[in-house]
Design an enzyme around this catalytic site. Sequence first.
Site, mmCIF file in Angstrom:
data_model
loop_
_atom_site.group_PDB
_atom_site.id
_atom_site.type_symbol
_atom_site.label_atom_id
_atom_site.label_comp_id
_atom_site.label_asym_id
_atom_site.label_seq_id
_atom_site.Cartn_x
_atom_site.Cartn_y
_atom_site.Cartn_z
ATOM 1 N N HIS A 267 71.770 67.402 -10.065
ATOM 2 C CA HIS A 267 73.027 67.066 -10.752
ATOM 3 C C HIS A 267 73.468 65.676 -10.303
ATOM 4 C CE1 HIS A 267 76.681 67.388 -12.856
ATOM 5 N NE2 HIS A 267 77.317 68.316 -12.158
ATOM 6 N N HIS A 308 66.860 62.913 -20.221
ATOM 7 C CA HIS A 308 68.076 63.659 -19.907
ATOM 8 C C HIS A 308 67.978 65.051 -20.518
ATOM 9 C CE1 HIS A 308 72.357 64.726 -19.663
ATOM 10 N NE2 HIS A 308 72.463 63.770 -18.757
ATOM 11 N N ASP A 365 71.755 57.456 -14.708
ATOM 12 C CA ASP A 365 71.502 57.536 -13.269
ATOM 13 C C ASP A 365 70.617 56.381 -12.795
ATOM 14 O OD1 ASP A 365 72.894 60.035 -12.843
ATOM 15 O OD2 ASP A 365 71.259 61.001 -13.912
#
Length: 430
Positions: A267, A308, A365
């Site tokens: 996460h 993703h 990210d």
Amino acid sequence: MSAKHAALTVADSGKQTELPLIEGSLGPATLDIGRLYRDTGLFTFDQGFVSTASCKSAITYIDGDQGVLLYRGYPIEQLAQNSSFLEVAYLLINGELPDAGQAQVFEHEVTHHTMMHESLKTFMHGFHYDAHPMAMLCGVIGSLAAFYHEQLDIDDAEHRRLAAIRLIAKMPTIAAAAYRYSIGWPIRFPRNNLEYCERFLHMMFEVPSEPLHLKPVAARALDLLFILHADHEQNASTSTVRLVGSTGANPYACVAAGIAALWGPAHGGANEAVLKMLEEIGDASQVARAVQRAKDKDSGFRLMGFGHRVYKNYDPRAAIIREMCHKVLDELGVSDPLLDVAMELEQAALKDDYFVERKLYPNVDFYSGIIYKALGIPTSMFTVMFAIARTAGWVAHWLEQSADASTKIGRPRQIYTGAVRRDYVAVDRR
């Protein structure tokens, strides 16, 4: 199937039930299975909740196939270009963008709740000197209920709102304090003459012996990252906040639980994993080899920060932050071999047919980790940065759920796979 109901027949028993179809303002229709067990004696199984709506919410909408992210109906692209993090926080909490007066009041409230209680410094000294900042953040945020218990009637709407303000205001202060404690620096008080993100950077890096000079791009980049990370629908940490909140727990405990969920590498720890991957690659000259290894399923090597779970197309946040990432590197003129690796890897993946065909594009990210690295923020703080931003979404969801009279305590079912009924056997007969 009618427009409003779906008929379900259980083949083995012939039992039948009519399941209502619930339609939101956007997104696919949803089967209401609340009466399924009563009518058929059956539960449903949906591991990871990939096809299950756990609540009704008016805060955030995602269309992963089309690469759409909306906060209260506003496209993330428009907010990223025109808004600020505090304005977005107001929007998530209240449902509408503030006018000039409302924005001023909200910013004033947040700014004047930034201080943390002096006793929290003593609390922090209870942690080992090299404790992870996320561990400290989780513990300290959970302890806030002990400091504000007199203003913590969760049935009082004003108390709930004030708790949300405190969390948004104090999270950067506590996060910076956790970092400075972990490296042995004295904790810095917030400078309330600065904007939200600039104030945080000063609390992180300023030392008494010399002033801190920041280029404007640093605070702008951080503000943009906070906007992009402010909310993301019913992800693991937000669902955790809502599940804990459904018990009537106080907001500080709920957000502490969200922080614990966010800490997981699957996460919020994903951008930290990106930097570890770059360290493993080591040098820009090794990128081509790394890309080939990533294509080999037997190599055990994965490219972190690509693709993703929700977005089957390009992550809309990545498209926004990519431009800022390159601007930060250009304006700060940072020289770092790992950043060279990252830029080489980005180009290799964007041009390689293997990744393009599978839509394994760099995600948010990937770019956020590079920006944090360029700003001098250590890897151990990456997930903490995520938590600061996501606090806006967490409190918005907690407030929404707390005001909903139909909220029920969360109680998932299970498929039991253990032993069937058996009788106790005395120890001398086993």
